[in-house]
Design a protein around this motif. Structure first.
Motif, PDB file in Angstrom:
ATOM      1  N   LEU A  61      36.939  43.339  34.939  1.00 45.76           N
ATOM      2  CA  LEU A  61      37.789  41.883  35.773  1.00 45.76           C
ATOM      3  C   LEU A  61      38.062  41.163  34.091  1.00 45.76           C
ATOM      4  O   LEU A  61      38.628  39.797  34.149  1.00 45.76           O
ATOM      5  CB  LEU A  61      36.985  40.881  36.447  1.00 45.76           C
ATOM      6  N   VAL A  62      38.503  42.152  33.190  1.00 41.84           N
ATOM      7  CA  VAL A  62      38.844  41.611  31.858  1.00 41.84           C
ATOM      8  C   VAL A  62      39.756  41.782  31.681  1.00 41.84           C
ATOM      9  O   VAL A  62      40.297  43.089  31.451  1.00 41.84           O
ATOM     10  CB  VAL A  62      38.134  41.778  31.016  1.00 41.84           C
ATOM     11  N   PRO A  63      41.647  41.394  31.683  1.00 40.49           N
ATOM     12  CA  PRO A  63      42.420  41.899  30.517  1.00 40.49           C
ATOM     13  C   PRO A  63      42.510  42.924  29.962  1.00 40.49           C
ATOM     14  O   PRO A  63      41.362  43.587  28.951  1.00 40.49           O
ATOM     15  CB  PRO A  63      43.757  40.592  30.161  1.00 40.49           C
ATOM     16  N   ALA A  64      42.538  43.956  29.958  1.00 37.05           N
ATOM     17  CA  ALA A  64      43.326  45.148  29.469  1.00 37.05           C
ATOM     18  C   ALA A  64      43.314  44.959  27.726  1.00 37.05           C
ATOM     19  O   ALA A  64      42.490  46.017  26.929  1.00 37.05           O
ATOM     20  CB  ALA A  64      44.160  45.863  29.921  1.00 37.05           C
ATOM     21  N   ALA A  65      43.691  44.124  27.505  1.00 40.52           N
ATOM     22  CA  ALA A  65      44.241  43.554  25.704  1.00 40.52           C
ATOM     23  C   ALA A  65      42.380  43.245  25.391  1.00 40.52           C
ATOM     24  O   ALA A  65      42.579  43.300  24.150  1.00 40.52           O
ATOM     25  CB  ALA A  65      45.591  42.594  25.573  1.00 40.52           C
ATOM     26  N   SER A  66      41.700  42.825  26.423  1.00 36.06           N
ATOM     27  CA  SER A  66      40.977  41.997  25.235  1.00 36.06           C
ATOM     28  C   SER A  66      39.778  42.386  25.629  1.00 36.06           C
ATOM     29  O   SER A  66      38.048  42.003  25.419  1.00 36.06           O
ATOM     30  CB  SER A  66      40.342  41.031  26.606  1.00 36.06           C
ATOM     31  N   VAL A  95      40.667  39.234  35.774  1.00 43.08           N
ATOM     32  CA  VAL A  95      42.378  39.976  36.344  1.00 43.08           C
ATOM     33  C   VAL A  95      41.512  39.595  37.703  1.00 43.08           C
ATOM     34  O   VAL A  95      40.546  40.137  38.224  1.00 43.08           O
ATOM     35  CB  VAL A  95      42.586  41.199  35.663  1.00 43.08           C
ATOM     36  N   ARG A  96      42.807  39.552  38.154  1.00 44.12           N
ATOM     37  CA  ARG A  96      42.340  39.640  39.938  1.00 44.12           C
ATOM     38  C   ARG A  96      42.563  40.978  40.586  1.00 44.12           C
ATOM     39  O   ARG A  96      43.440  41.809  39.741  1.00 44.12           O
ATOM     40  CB  ARG A  96      43.060  38.554  40.649  1.00 44.12           C
ATOM     41  N   LYS A  97      42.354  41.417  41.617  1.00 43.46           N
ATOM     42  CA  LYS A  97      42.863  42.492  42.162  1.00 43.46           C
ATOM     43  C   LYS A  97      44.170  42.436  41.696  1.00 43.46           C
ATOM     44  O   LYS A  97      44.084  44.023  41.746  1.00 43.46           O
ATOM     45  CB  LYS A  97      42.005  42.851  43.894  1.00 43.46           C
ATOM     46  N   ASP A  98      45.038  41.905  42.859  1.00 44.66           N
ATOM     47  CA  ASP A  98      46.046  42.074  42.764  1.00 44.66           C
ATOM     48  C   ASP A  98      46.761  41.843  41.043  1.00 44.66           C
ATOM     49  O   ASP A  98      48.161  42.414  41.004  1.00 44.66           O
ATOM     50  CB  ASP A  98      46.953  41.237  43.215  1.00 44.66           C
ATOM     51  N   GLY A  99      46.263  41.476  40.230  1.00 49.86           N
ATOM     52  CA  GLY A  99      46.811  42.083  38.190  1.00 49.86           C
ATOM     53  C   GLY A  99      46.873  41.045  37.861  1.00 49.86           C
ATOM     54  O   GLY A  99      47.116  41.231  36.690  1.00 49.86           O
ATOM     55  N   SER A 100      46.688  39.821  38.950  1.00 49.70           N
ATOM     56  CA  SER A 100      47.440  38.935  38.108  1.00 49.70           C
ATOM     57  C   SER A 100      45.944  38.244  37.640  1.00 49.70           C
ATOM     58  O   SER A 100      44.965  38.277  37.689  1.00 49.70           O
ATOM     59  CB  SER A 100      47.717  37.709  39.273  1.00 49.70           C
TER      60      SER A 100
END
Length: 694
Positions: A61-66, A95-100
């Protein structure tokens, strides 16, 4: 009955029930980051079903960069579990399931489940809050912009691409005389006082973009005002042009100041008449128009006669007032299309325009002379003003402004030489005279270095005992080109060209050397008289040069007499008094030459340190022929003696003249009766007594 500890499953079920009651998303994760409990709000916020969430890790649930950083924070938390309030670690995103991505705030609480430490994460979606904050910030910025535009003292006009005004600040409305909102919907062309040059695209507002320029705006009442304007392009977020912003401010004061400076640069500060620069500019336009319509023009150059006398005797303030009154008289005399200008000093120019060919100006010029001759009262002093006037006409005497001025100047000098208070029109002989002077000037400069100049000596005798007292040294020039050039021709040329300083010093040096030799040859002390130009008296080193010449020759200062013209006493009084005093202090004698031909004012002699006056030959010549000649000579001798001055008569040619002068007390004589000017070698044979007494 003994209480038992709930199992791990029971604990999670109980925690699930509690979390469902919370209004925000809540997750429970173990130390490995595995999600073990998630409420419905968490499912809604992240777009997953409950089953989908429970097979994920928090890292998902965390952005890949973080994620790497998040793993470090998780390990640190479980090493030292402690509550961390909402908002700890700002600028967090999920990060939502749809990537937003969604902005979130997270609060952390450690909890024990079946003896194992877990973390309860309370998550709030702050998208709405940030939107509201952004809207509020935008609102504050807009209010600030409105406040700035409202209070800004300069005009700000926003237009669309076609120049249609979308908004205008209050300063614009005040500056242009419009009410609130009245400019909106109008085109910028209605504001322009001068049609705006259009851009390539044809848009009027886009001219001179990003370049400040002076323009003219038109007020609502039709009046115009100058502004300094800068136009910038307004673009949207994609960079496309959407309109223009015209920022301007009133520069009326700047323009007025600039015009005042320009006026000062082109006008005389004392009389406010055009100066030489402005005269030439206007004169060129007049000549162009005259060429076009076939008319003529006349340029008159006026030089006030003896103006310096006013400055020297009454002061420069009186002189300035006199010039102002003369300027006013000239302005009243000319017609509306004519020009009156001041070149400086006491020189004025009048340009008469629109003249018919062969027009007779005699009556107009007679009225000008009458106007100038009318008495002028300045600070209680009543004065009569005369002027020497030179005239030149277009196109006869010149087709350019510079040529007309030059020719009028030549004619004016001819008027001065003709006795002043007169008008002379230019003729070609003046050009010939000028060219001759130019040639003579060049030849004289060469002559000073080539030894073409020489000195002749005319003896002077005492009428008391008949003895030789000395000589007058006279410069002569024999040119291989011009032949024997008379002093009447080359002395004025020397004065005009500045060569008189060199010539004067040379004559004093040569005469001093020759007189020392003549004293030795004749065996008596002698005096030598040398003519001195007014230009020499105005030089800085003239006295030092004279003393050096005397010292080098071995002649005493008391043996030198410098002859000055009568006019010097009237035209440069303060300077001349100081110069004559300096001569007298050194022992040098001062003689007024050609007395009676200039201004015939014996009263001036009382104010100047003068030793001797020389009666002009004009008064000597009629003695013995005209019975009226004697009384004038008698008066000059009597008054000179009363002032303790000696008298020399020049131009004596007859025995009758000599006898009359002796009987009436004249001190010395010279003239052709005794000798003409001769070389130094011939002067050594001069008789020591008057010829008739030998």
């Amino acid at each position: 009955m003994t209480d038992r500890a709930p199992t791990s499953v029971e604990a999670l079920e109980q925690l699930q029930l509690v979390m469902e009651a919370a209004p925000n998303a809540m997750l429970v994760a173990n130390s490995r980051g595995e999600i073990v409990v998630a409420n419905a709000e968490a499912c809604r916020s992240f777009g997953y079903t409950s089953h989908e969430l429970l097979v994920l890790k928090v890292d998902d649930l965390v952005p890949a960069a973080s994620r790497g950083h998040h793993a470090e924070l998780r390990d640190r938390f479980f090493d030292e579990p402690q509550r961390r309030g909402m908002g700890a670690g700002r600028d967090l995103h999920g990060v939502r399931k749809d990537g937003s991505a969604i902005p979130v705030e997270i609060g952390l609480n450690p909890i024990l489940i079946a003896g194992e430490t877990h973390v309860l994460a309370s998550i709030i979606d702050i998208t709405e809050r940030l939107y509201e904050q952004t809207a509020a910030e935008d609102s504050r910025r807009a209010a600030l912009v409105r406040s700035i535009l409202t209070t800004l003292p300069m005009s700000v006009i926003a237009t669309d691409q076609d120049g249609l005004i979308l908004s205008a600040n209050p300063a614009t409305e005040r500056m242009l005389g419009y009410g609130p909102g009245e400019l909106v919907g109008r085109n910028l062309s209605e504001v322009d006082g001068i049609e705006r040059r259009r851009s390539v695209s044809g848009t009027a507002a886009a001219t001179d973009i990003a370049h400040p320029a002076e323009r003219v705006y038109r007020r609502r009442d039709g009046e115009t005002l100058p502004v300094d304007e800068e136009v910038v392009i307004l673009r949207d977020e994609q960079g496309d042009e959407r309109g223009y912003l015209a920022v301007a401010y009133d520069i009326t004061q700047r323009i007025q100041s600039r015009e005042r400076v320009q006026h000062m640069l082109r006008h005389d500060p004392l009389t406010d008449l055009p100066n030489r620069l402005e005269l030439l500019s206007q004169l060129n336009r007049i000549l162009e128009q005259a060429t076009y319509d076939g008319t003529q023009a006349a340029l008159l150059l006026l030089d006030l006669d003896h103006f310096k006398r006013v400055n020297d005797t009454l002061g420069h303030d009186v002189g300035d007032d006199l010039l102002q009154q003369v300027a006013q008289r000239l302005m009243r005399w000319v017609r509306a299309d004519d020009i009156v200008a001041r070149l400086g000093g006491d020189e004025f120019v009048i340009v008469l325009t629109g003249l018919a060919p062969d027009v007779d100006l005699s009556l107009r010029l007679a009225s000008l002379r009458g106007l100038l001759l009318a008495p002028i009262t300045v600070r209680g002093y009543e004065m009569a003003v005369t002027a020497s006037v030179g005239g030149a006409t277009f196109p006869i005497d010149g087709r350019s402004a510079a040529t007309l001025l030059r020719h009028a100047d030549a004619a004016m000098y001819r008027a001065k030489a003709s006795g002043r208070d007169t008008l002379q029109w230019f003729d070609d002989s003046m050009v010939e005279e000028f060219n001759e002077k130019l040639e003579l000037s060049g030849a004289l400069r060469q002559a000073l270095g080539d030894g073409e100049l020489f000195v002749v000596y005319q003896p002077q005798y005492s009428l008391h005992d008949g003895c030789l007292t000395g000589f007058e040294a006279l410069a002569r020039w024999k040119s291989p080109t011009f032949g024997l050039v008379s002093p009447d021709r080359f002395i004025p040329v020397a004065e005009d060209s500045g060569l008189i300083l060199t010539l004067g010093e040379w004559v004093v040096r040569q005469a001093s050397k020759d007189i020392v030799r003549l004293q030795h040859q004749l065996g008596i002390p002698l005096q030598v008289a040398v003519n001195m130009s007014p230009r020499q008296l105005r030089g800085r080193n003239w006295l030092a040069q004279i003393l050096a010449a005397l010292n080098d020759a071995g002649l005493q200062p008391s043996q030198l007499a410098l002859e000055i013209t009568e006019g010097i006493l009237l035209e440069d009084q303060r300077d001349v008094i100081e110069a004559l005093k300096a001569l007298r202090e050194e022992g040098i004698k001062v003689v007024v030459d050609d007395f009676g031909r200039g201004y015939s004012s014996l009263a001036y002699l009382t104010r100047f340190p003068v030793d001797k006056i020389k009666i002009d030959r004009f008064f000597i010549e009629p003695i013995g022929v005209d019975p009226d000649a004697g009384p004038v000579v008698d008066a000059i001798i009597a008054i000179a003696h009363a002032l303790n001055m000696e008298v020399v008569a020049e131009g004596v040619e007859t025995a009758e003249q000599e006898t009359y002068l002796r009987e009436h007390g004249c001190d010395q004589v010279q003239g052709f009766r005794y000798s003409e000017g001769v070389s130094a070698a011939e002067a050594a044979a001069a008789p020591l007594l008057m010829p008739q007494l030998i």
